[in-house]
Design a protein around this motif. Sequence first.
Motif, PDB file in Angstrom:
ATOM      1  N   ARG A  37       1.149   2.448 -17.047  1.00 41.82           N
ATOM      2  CA  ARG A  37      -0.096   3.103 -17.446  1.00 41.82           C
ATOM      3  C   ARG A  37      -0.656   2.439 -18.708  1.00 41.82           C
ATOM      4  N   LYS A  38       0.245   2.200 -19.666  1.00 38.78           N
ATOM      5  CA  LYS A  38      -0.206   1.617 -20.923  1.00 38.78           C
ATOM      6  C   LYS A  38      -0.740   0.201 -20.708  1.00 38.78           C
ATOM      7  N   ALA A  39       0.032  -0.590 -19.935  1.00 39.05           N
ATOM      8  CA  ALA A  39      -0.358  -1.978 -19.731  1.00 39.05           C
ATOM      9  C   ALA A  39      -1.717  -2.050 -19.043  1.00 39.05           C
ATOM     10  N   LEU A  40      -1.918  -1.177 -18.073  1.00 36.50           N
ATOM     11  CA  LEU A  40      -3.193  -1.205 -17.366  1.00 36.50           C
ATOM     12  C   LEU A  40      -4.317  -0.711 -18.273  1.00 36.50           C
ATOM     13  N   ALA A  41      -3.998   0.262 -19.123  1.00 34.86           N
ATOM     14  CA  ALA A  41      -5.019   0.743 -20.056  1.00 34.86           C
ATOM     15  C   ALA A  41      -5.419  -0.379 -21.018  1.00 34.86           C
ATOM     16  N   ASP A  42      -4.429  -1.189 -21.403  1.00 34.32           N
ATOM     17  CA  ASP A  42      -4.721  -2.302 -22.310  1.00 34.32           C
ATOM     18  C   ASP A  42      -5.760  -3.251 -21.735  1.00 34.32           C
ATOM     19  N   VAL A  43      -5.706  -3.451 -20.436  1.00 33.76           N
ATOM     20  CA  VAL A  43      -6.693  -4.330 -19.834  1.00 33.76           C
ATOM     21  C   VAL A  43      -7.869  -3.536 -19.281  1.00 33.76           C
ATOM     22  N   GLY A  44      -7.988  -2.301 -19.721  1.00 32.74           N
ATOM     23  CA  GLY A  44      -9.194  -1.536 -19.419  1.00 32.74           C
ATOM     24  C   GLY A  44      -9.186  -0.792 -18.101  1.00 32.74           C
ATOM     25  N   ILE A  45      -8.012  -0.615 -17.488  1.00 31.05           N
ATOM     26  CA  ILE A  45      -7.949   0.127 -16.236  1.00 31.05           C
ATOM     27  C   ILE A  45      -7.284   1.460 -16.518  1.00 31.05           C
ATOM     28  N   THR A  46      -8.021   2.549 -16.300  1.00 27.05           N
ATOM     29  CA  THR A  46      -7.394   3.849 -16.515  1.00 27.05           C
ATOM     30  C   THR A  46      -6.982   4.396 -15.162  1.00 27.05           C
ATOM     31  N   THR A  65      -3.935   4.903  -1.298  1.00 26.88           N
ATOM     32  CA  THR A  65      -5.027   5.875  -1.362  1.00 26.88           C
ATOM     33  C   THR A  65      -6.164   5.397  -2.264  1.00 26.88           C
ATOM     34  N   MET A  66      -6.030   4.199  -2.832  1.00 24.32           N
ATOM     35  CA  MET A  66      -7.036   3.759  -3.804  1.00 24.32           C
ATOM     36  C   MET A  66      -8.036   2.800  -3.170  1.00 24.32           C
ATOM     37  N   SER A  67      -9.157   2.635  -3.861  1.00 24.79           N
ATOM     38  CA  SER A  67     -10.201   1.764  -3.330  1.00 24.79           C
ATOM     39  C   SER A  67      -9.826   0.297  -3.540  1.00 24.79           C
ATOM     40  N   GLY A  68     -10.509  -0.578  -2.815  1.00 18.83           N
ATOM     41  CA  GLY A  68     -10.222  -2.001  -2.912  1.00 18.83           C
ATOM     42  C   GLY A  68     -10.343  -2.529  -4.333  1.00 18.83           C
ATOM     43  N   GLY A  69     -11.389  -2.070  -5.020  1.00 20.23           N
ATOM     44  CA  GLY A  69     -11.600  -2.530  -6.390  1.00 20.23           C
ATOM     45  C   GLY A  69     -10.473  -2.104  -7.309  1.00 20.23           C
ATOM     46  N   GLU A  70     -10.069  -0.828  -7.147  1.00 21.25           N
ATOM     47  CA  GLU A  70      -8.967  -0.325  -7.979  1.00 21.25           C
ATOM     48  C   GLU A  70      -7.709  -1.145  -7.752  1.00 21.25           C
ATOM     49  N   ARG A  71      -7.446  -1.438  -6.479  1.00 24.17           N
ATOM     50  CA  ARG A  71      -6.238  -2.196  -6.174  1.00 24.17           C
ATOM     51  C   ARG A  71      -6.284  -3.567  -6.818  1.00 24.17           C
ATOM     52  N   GLN A  72      -7.446  -4.199  -6.705  1.00 22.26           N
ATOM     53  CA  GLN A  72      -7.547  -5.542  -7.259  1.00 22.26           C
ATOM     54  C   GLN A  72      -7.375  -5.485  -8.780  1.00 22.26           C
ATOM     55  N   PRO A  97       0.792  -1.225   0.000  1.00 23.72           N
ATOM     56  CA  PRO A  97       0.000   0.000   0.000  1.00 23.72           C
ATOM     57  C   PRO A  97       0.831   1.285   0.000  1.00 23.72           C
ATOM     58  N   LEU A  98       2.018   1.267   0.606  1.00 21.54           N
ATOM     59  CA  LEU A  98       2.786   2.516   0.708  1.00 21.54           C
ATOM     60  C   LEU A  98       3.638   2.797  -0.528  1.00 21.54           C
ATOM     61  N   MET A  99       3.506   1.946  -1.539  1.00 23.92           N
ATOM     62  CA  MET A  99       4.298   2.183  -2.749  1.00 23.92           C
ATOM     63  C   MET A  99       3.397   2.606  -3.903  1.00 23.92           C
ATOM     64  N   SER A 100       4.021   3.225  -4.911  1.00 24.24           N
ATOM     65  CA  SER A 100       3.241   3.756  -6.018  1.00 24.24           C
ATOM     66  C   SER A 100       2.736   2.630  -6.915  1.00 24.24           C
ATOM     67  N   ILE A 101       1.779   2.966  -7.762  1.00 27.06           N
ATOM     68  CA  ILE A 101       1.233   1.986  -8.692  1.00 27.06           C
ATOM     69  C   ILE A 101       2.349   1.418  -9.566  1.00 27.06           C
ATOM     70  N   ALA A 102       3.160   2.321 -10.106  1.00 24.41           N
ATOM     71  CA  ALA A 102       4.201   1.867 -11.023  1.00 24.41           C
ATOM     72  C   ALA A 102       5.165   0.926 -10.311  1.00 24.41           C
ATOM     73  N   ARG A 103       5.544   1.284  -9.090  1.00 24.25           N
ATOM     74  CA  ARG A 103       6.509   0.454  -8.374  1.00 24.25           C
ATOM     75  C   ARG A 103       5.902  -0.890  -8.015  1.00 24.25           C
ATOM     76  N   PRO A 144     -10.687 -13.151  -7.795  1.00 27.09           N
ATOM     77  CA  PRO A 144     -10.302 -11.833  -8.297  1.00 27.09           C
ATOM     78  C   PRO A 144     -11.462 -10.855  -8.313  1.00 27.09           C
ATOM     79  N   THR A 145     -12.682 -11.346  -8.343  1.00 26.36           N
ATOM     80  CA  THR A 145     -13.795 -10.424  -8.557  1.00 26.36           C
ATOM     81  C   THR A 145     -14.486 -10.024  -7.270  1.00 26.36           C
ATOM     82  N   SER A 146     -13.919 -10.434  -6.121  1.00 27.57           N
ATOM     83  CA  SER A 146     -14.660 -10.236  -4.868  1.00 27.57           C
ATOM     84  C   SER A 146     -14.891  -8.763  -4.547  1.00 27.57           C
ATOM     85  N   ALA A 147     -13.973  -7.881  -4.966  1.00 23.43           N
ATOM     86  CA  ALA A 147     -14.159  -6.465  -4.615  1.00 23.43           C
ATOM     87  C   ALA A 147     -14.575  -5.632  -5.810  1.00 23.43           C
TER      88      ALA A 147
END
Lengths: 834, 267
Positions: B133-142, B152-159, B99-105, B179-182
């Motif tokens: 950013r690109k890889a996540l966009a490819d799977v539909g996560i912006t 700082t993100m919600s459970g769903g975003e993290r998953q 949780p204390l690290m960035s998305i990219a890391r 994977p879909t629980s949240a």
Amino acid sequence: MQAYFENRDSNAQSGQFYTAIMGVLGLAYLAVTILIFTGWIALGERANVSRRDINFNEWAVAIGSALLGIGAFRTAWGLAQRERVSWAWLQWVSFVSLLVGFAIAMSAVLGATQQNNIGAPRLPNDVLGLSILIIAWVSSIGILLTRFVLYGQGLARIFRFIAKDRDKLDSGNFWGWFFGLFFIAVFANLVVIATTVEGFNKERFLLGVGLFVFSAAIYSYAVKGSVYTPDQRIRIQLAESPSAGAIIGLVVIVMGFSMASDLFLDTTSIASILSNNATKGIIAIGITTLMISGEFDLSVGSVLGVTAMAYMIFMGEGFKGIGPLSFEQQPTVIAAILALICACIMGLINGLLLVTTKIPSFIVTLGTLFAYRAIALVFIGGGRILRYRDYFPPPAEFPQVFISRWAIATLAITGALFILVTALQAIPQYWSRSVRAWSHIKDREMGSVIALGVSIWSFISAATLATAFAWLALVAYFHLDRVHFGKTLGQADFWLAIILGLAAAAVITAINLYPSWRKKSGGLNAGEAYSIPTGVTGWILWIAIFALIVKVYDLRLNLSNPDSSMLILIVVAALGFTHVTLATFRQYRLARQQVVAVGERVEAVPVSQYLRERGYLTVGVSAALALLIVALIVTAYQRFGNIDSPLKVGFFDVANGQWRFTMAQVTRGLVHVNIPDQANLRNAIAWWVILASIFQVILFRTRYGNSVFAVGGNRGAARAQGINVNRVKVQNFVLCSFLTGLAGIMEVARNPGVDPLKGNTWELDVIAMTVIGGTLLTGGYGSIIGTMLGVLIFGMLGTGLVLVGMDSRMFQGVIGVIMIGAVVLNNTVKRSRS
Amino acid sequence: MATRKSDDTPLLEMRGIFKFFGRVQALRGIDFHVDRQEIVGLLGDNGAGKSTLIKTLTGFHTPTRGQIYFEGRPVSIDSPYVARELGIETVYQDLALVPLMSIARNFWLGQEPTKRLGPFRLLDEERMGEEARKALADVGITIRNPHEEVGTMSGGERQSIAIGRAVYFGKKLLILDEPTSALSVGETRKVLEYTRTAKARGMSVIFITHNIGQIHQIADRFTVISHGTKVGDFYKDEVDEEEVANMVMTGEVPERLRLIREEEMMV
Ligand SMILES: Nc1ncnc2c1ncn2[C@@H]1O[C@H](COP(=O)(O)OP(=O)(O)O)[C@@H](O)[C@H]1O
Ligand SMILES: [Mg+2]
């Protein structure tokens, strides 16, 4: 304020009102500068008015108020021109003025308490002094944390009234009134208490309060309707940094103590704070790394003791059967390496115990704290102290090492180049932005010519700075060997520095232009073009100011003396750069906003195309590179003379020797900033800074560092991604002990004697420093820079409390309270982020 | 038990896996396999041992007894690193992100791209941010900012990020533990879609969930376990949703299916 810039007549008066105020403020600030330089305002002791030397405080105040004065004038000018930028300037000038006013008022109060404490140490007055001190601290922290705008809101209404801005006369919200009243109450209280104290400087206090309130009012008016106000900007910046609490704490402590005691900012005090805590700082780096990975080490004090002892024994007694090593075998280096190996082994034991037994590190290292201490106690029995002088009585020298001059020359050149590259990489980037900004001009030929001009301009700027750095590098080398190269820097060195600087600047500028040359990157936009005129005027302004300072101070400049002229170059370059860079930045942002608003983005004509067509760039780059290399090699030969004979250096001097040269020596008597002989600056400080920088990079910019954070932040998740958690932990323990070992050797170098309790209780100090610096005990969060601030806070508290006359028996109590306060502060600032 | 299937060796086979945590017998002799380009739904009640089974597979736990074969070869996966090297990517139920690290890391954790600076290798943060950013966009996560902290993100975003990461790095086998629980309805649909895409790209997937309806849409086969033992393997066309739900609840194979199995054995 918005309306004023939109040229609405009804608000013209308010603009004029603030223009006038800024003009007056600017005059006042410049007057302060001049008064200090002419000696009319004395900060600190001085024998007579016409005294020539200016002390550190006076330099700082004079330069600061000169900057503020220029800022105020610039604001006034901008307001008069209805330049939108001046709105931001207005905010910053009033913001800084507000802080300055606060500092002045506080210095009057704290100065009084301090005087009283030392002059008449009676109980009631002591309590009084202490309570004032506490109130002052609390309110300064409060002011730093809460929004300044709130304090001045009530007064702002009056200003708005004067400015005929009546339609905006809102009543203010509840907190505005609350904080305003709170603030007034605190100050009223202070006045009442302080006036009863002997030595209270009423004039200074009133001046400070006046300035504060006045600026707060302007500020609260100026920030109306702006997106981010300066204090919000600062707070956002703080909340993003792991060491917010430490930064605030350091500011408060430095401000508080320097206002309370003239001796605090003295070179001698600063030097002793740094020298006494640098070795602890080195250990704190290791503890920080460990703590980020979720562990910590209580045994560092004992490890330090054992390492120091091992070093001394290896040096003095050698090994069983071999005996002390001979002089030529560089015994001290071998002894140091062996001692460090011992330290690493102790760290390895800590780490392996932790990962194999899975006992928490608190218990493991508590155990080894006792165990390692026993080693020292057993080897140095009977309260003995191992002394270097007992092994090698006086006619013998302190240990010497022999270093190849080739190695030093290479190192010096590499170091200078490295500094050059990093320093210069940043600057041309800003410039290349403005280069691109110009390139939008429709007339291709014209645009290219202008762009070329800008490139040359940027080249000259970069070259100036590079020259300064090259010069510094030469000076640094020159002082490395005081014995053999007794020559002074000559005219030739000056030219050499300039040539080096130019050459390096050529390379750097070329490197920075190269990418856009390759891939025709798009230009930015029109608005940026303004940065050039702003930059030029800024530069001229700075040169004028420098000339003024010189005139006022009557520096007997001797331009034929290369060092004098270099110093001028450095100062002018540095000031000019600051200004130009800031100006470019600001215009850049402004222009970006405009473009976003208008939606225009003009097709760019790449500057580089122009350059490429004429082929200057390639030729220039190769020539410059070649020149640089040749120049460096030639210098190496000429300067270092008998380069094959090794250089003899005292090992203890390298490890933790005292710095003996003075500023006057470096600047050839141009500036009388003497570092007095009793100022105890030691090499451990340099090692500390170097090691800290290295570890900051390791932690934040390498894969290893990333895994350290991951292991501390979520062990399982780190393992699930394939990180070898145990290995990271063991490595961290070894690293921590290694750094502790280095600190141990430095301690011996400073004071060549080891008693069995060496390093006892250091672990607690070091952990306190780290925690104050914002590192989480639970892992996953922290920074080396924060820890460095923690070390400074810790050190400054010790010295500062003595200087304000506090009973030394209370130190530990105060330090404990401050530590808890720092952590609470950290958490508060963090929470305000979300 | 699964007698019907291609002749080539399965991608993954686990034979006789036992896993004891002290006195807790989490797995008691499970046989489990995944064929190539197959989506297997791993089902079972809470505490049945699903997560333990896949953690044993990915080297997070070492099995008390039993052998794992990957592409026909016996392998000893003794750390998650080995599993990742083999091309197995996992979204764990409980061990997703730091949780204390960035998305990219977080995204690149364990295999960060670096750039050389002389003899040193430093993280290439720009590339980390951009590619994540690109890889996540490819799977539909912006995502707004790849350098934002995950905490700082919600459970769903993290998953979603954890799933995006596994999809991006997965080469041969993708394991999704609940994977879909949240996730919201829309996000869930996307996850099911990537699962199919992953299969189309030649990967196999182990999909753990409690939502039988969901898994019935995409899985080729179900493996049901109960109290650390396997109830059975069933191809999708053999069973309907109701029967699967019953098996998960009771841990027993219905009469009808048992008869079919016996017939097959005789043939
Ligand atoms: N690390 C552990 N230590 C002890 N018992 C565990 C551990 N992990 C899982 N278990 C036990 O193993 C059983 C199976 O758990 P799990 O695999 O998480 O079930 P699920 O099928 O719900 O994912 C549970 O009874 C759980 O209590
Ligand atoms: Mg589970």
